[in-house]
Write a protein that holds these residues in place. Structure first.
Motif, mmCIF file in Angstrom:
data_model
loop_
_atom_site.group_PDB
_atom_site.id
_atom_site.type_symbol
_atom_site.label_atom_id
_atom_site.label_comp_id
_atom_site.label_asym_id
_atom_site.label_seq_id
_atom_site.Cartn_x
_atom_site.Cartn_y
_atom_site.Cartn_z
ATOM 1 N N ARG A 139 -3.165 7.160 -10.882
ATOM 2 C CA ARG A 139 -1.793 7.456 -10.474
ATOM 3 C C ARG A 139 -1.420 6.466 -9.376
ATOM 4 N N ASN A 140 -0.542 5.521 -9.687
ATOM 5 C CA ASN A 140 -0.251 4.424 -8.767
ATOM 6 C C ASN A 140 0.772 4.840 -7.706
ATOM 7 N N GLY A 141 0.295 5.662 -6.758
ATOM 8 C CA GLY A 141 1.160 6.211 -5.722
ATOM 9 C C GLY A 141 1.863 7.459 -6.214
ATOM 10 N N PHE A 142 2.059 8.434 -5.313
ATOM 11 C CA PHE A 142 2.703 9.677 -5.735
ATOM 12 C C PHE A 142 3.163 10.497 -4.534
ATOM 13 N N MET A 156 -9.491 3.540 -4.996
ATOM 14 C CA MET A 156 -9.154 2.662 -6.110
ATOM 15 C C MET A 156 -9.115 3.451 -7.414
ATOM 16 N N ALA A 157 -10.088 4.323 -7.622
ATOM 17 C CA ALA A 157 -10.125 5.121 -8.845
ATOM 18 C C ALA A 157 -8.913 6.044 -8.931
ATOM 19 N N MET A 158 -8.543 6.678 -7.815
ATOM 20 C CA MET A 158 -7.394 7.581 -7.812
ATOM 21 C C MET A 158 -6.104 6.823 -8.117
ATOM 22 N N LEU A 159 -5.915 5.654 -7.491
ATOM 23 C CA LEU A 159 -4.683 4.898 -7.687
ATOM 24 C C LEU A 159 -4.636 4.201 -9.044
ATOM 25 N N SER A 160 -5.781 4.000 -9.656
ATOM 26 C CA SER A 160 -5.796 3.474 -11.014
ATOM 27 C C SER A 160 -5.317 4.533 -12.001
ATOM 28 N N HIS A 166 2.722 12.008 0.718
ATOM 29 C CA HIS A 166 3.093 10.737 0.103
ATOM 30 C C HIS A 166 1.863 9.837 0.119
ATOM 31 N N VAL A 167 1.379 9.454 -1.059
ATOM 32 C CA VAL A 167 0.261 8.518 -1.179
ATOM 33 C C VAL A 167 0.826 7.186 -1.643
ATOM 34 N N TYR A 168 0.470 6.107 -0.941
ATOM 35 C CA TYR A 168 1.021 4.786 -1.215
ATOM 36 C C TYR A 168 0.459 4.210 -2.511
ATOM 37 N N SER A 169 1.217 3.301 -3.111
ATOM 38 C CA SER A 169 0.804 2.640 -4.340
ATOM 39 C C SER A 169 -0.171 1.508 -4.046
ATOM 40 N N LEU A 170 -1.029 1.247 -5.026
ATOM 41 C CA LEU A 170 -1.937 0.113 -4.900
ATOM 42 C C LEU A 170 -1.138 -1.180 -4.920
ATOM 43 N N SER A 171 -0.285 -1.308 -5.903
ATOM 44 C CA SER A 171 0.656 -2.413 -6.018
ATOM 45 C C SER A 171 1.591 -2.069 -7.160
ATOM 46 N N GLY A 172 2.314 -3.026 -7.667
ATOM 47 C CA GLY A 172 3.218 -2.746 -8.770
ATOM 48 C C GLY A 172 4.217 -3.860 -8.951
ATOM 49 N N LEU A 173 5.135 -3.658 -9.854
ATOM 50 C CA LEU A 173 6.128 -4.675 -10.144
ATOM 51 C C LEU A 173 7.032 -4.929 -8.945
ATOM 52 N N LEU A 184 -0.125 -0.369 -0.503
ATOM 53 C CA LEU A 184 -1.168 -0.355 0.531
ATOM 54 C C LEU A 184 -1.180 -1.649 1.341
ATOM 55 N N GLU A 185 -1.052 -2.763 0.658
ATOM 56 C CA GLU A 185 -1.110 -4.051 1.353
ATOM 57 C C GLU A 185 0.035 -4.176 2.341
ATOM 58 N N ARG A 186 1.242 -3.869 1.904
ATOM 59 C CA ARG A 186 2.407 -4.025 2.780
ATOM 60 C C ARG A 186 2.379 -3.021 3.932
ATOM 61 N N TRP A 187 2.057 -1.766 3.647
ATOM 62 C CA TRP A 187 2.088 -0.749 4.692
ATOM 63 C C TRP A 187 1.058 -1.020 5.790
ATOM 64 N N ASN A 188 -0.051 -1.654 5.434
ATOM 65 C CA ASN A 188 -1.098 -1.928 6.424
ATOM 66 C C ASN A 188 -0.961 -3.293 7.095
ATOM 67 N N LYS A 189 0.121 -4.031 6.797
ATOM 68 C CA LYS A 189 0.392 -5.277 7.513
ATOM 69 C C LYS A 189 0.712 -4.947 8.978
ATOM 70 N N PRO A 190 0.037 -5.574 9.928
ATOM 71 C CA PRO A 190 0.271 -5.247 11.343
ATOM 72 C C PRO A 190 1.725 -5.353 11.762
ATOM 73 N N GLU A 191 2.440 -6.358 11.233
ATOM 74 C CA GLU A 191 3.811 -6.589 11.694
ATOM 75 C C GLU A 191 4.798 -5.544 11.209
ATOM 76 N N LEU A 192 4.431 -4.733 10.194
ATOM 77 C CA LEU A 192 5.384 -3.745 9.686
ATOM 78 C C LEU A 192 5.610 -2.634 10.705
#
Length: 208
Positions: free
Chosen positions: A41-44, A35-39, A52-59, A67-75
């Motif tokens: 740099r929001n993904g890079f 959380m501290a790292m992504l706060s 490739h590090v995923y974003s916490l969230s964004g517009l 992170l939320e979308r990539w860890n969804k089981p159905e993806l």
């Protein structure tokens, strides 16, 4: 410190943060450090896009690479028939192998074999590894491939034409730029075919 040095050589934020951006609520040291790292740099991307590090969230809330979308089981996780259910992925190497948390450890999830390999106990240790040991990033191959074929397209990874587990070589000529989610499904199918099969069993590959 490892993270601080990694961020110095990494891209700008991949997604702009916004005021109601959700946060990771787990209280473990690893999640808090992420959380501290992504706060900061929001993904890079880093090391010529080999990391490739995923974003916490964004517009762009629909992005597959939050992170939320990539860890969804159905993806893509469901394609591994339960093997990937208990890992939390926060990034990937050049080949789409997943950097993940498993039992309070940082591991690498091999996309072809679904095996977990221990990497580090902290994010700073992980950052030092990916910066200093090509094994954990694929940086040298990223450099070689891009020198010949151009930049890796955002949202893509370099996938072996002949899978490494079937004897494919770790060289630029054996790599193909392929969209991330489709690439995970392709390797998941390979894993399912090869799981618990005897040596010399025929494997049917899809052409990509």
């Amino acid at each position: 410190m490892g993270i601080r040095e990694l961020l110095k050589i990494s891209s700008p934020d991949l997604l702009p943060a916004h005021a109601d951006q959700p946060i990771l609520t787990q209280e473990s040291p690893l999640y808090m450090a992420l959380m501290a790292m992504l706060s900061t740099r929001n993904g890079f991307y880093s090391l010529e896009s080999s990391i490739h590090v995923y974003s916490l969230s964004g517009l762009s809330a629909g992005s597959n690479f939050t992170l939320e979308r990539w860890n969804k089981p159905e993806l893509w996780k469901d394609a591994y028939s339960g093997v990937a259910d208990n890992i939390f992925c926060f990034g990937q190497d050049l080949f789409g192998n997943q950097y993940c948390f498993s039992d309070e450890r940082i591991c690498l999830f091999d996309a072809e074999t679904a095996e977990l390999e221990y990497m580090a106990a902290t994010l700073d240790e992980w950052a030092e590894l990916v910066m200093n040991d090509n094994y954990w990033s694929g940086h040298s191959l990223a450099h070689s491939w891009q020198a010949e074929y151009g930049a890796v397209t955002p949202g893509h990874r370099l996938i072996p034409k002949l899978p490494f587990i079937l004897g494919g070589k770790f060289e630029a000529a054996n790599l193909h730029c392929f969209e991330n989610v489709k690439a995970m499904h392709y390797r998941a199918e390979l894993f399912i075919q090869m799981r618990d099969t005897p040596d010399n069993t025929q494997v049917k590959l899809k052409i990509i």
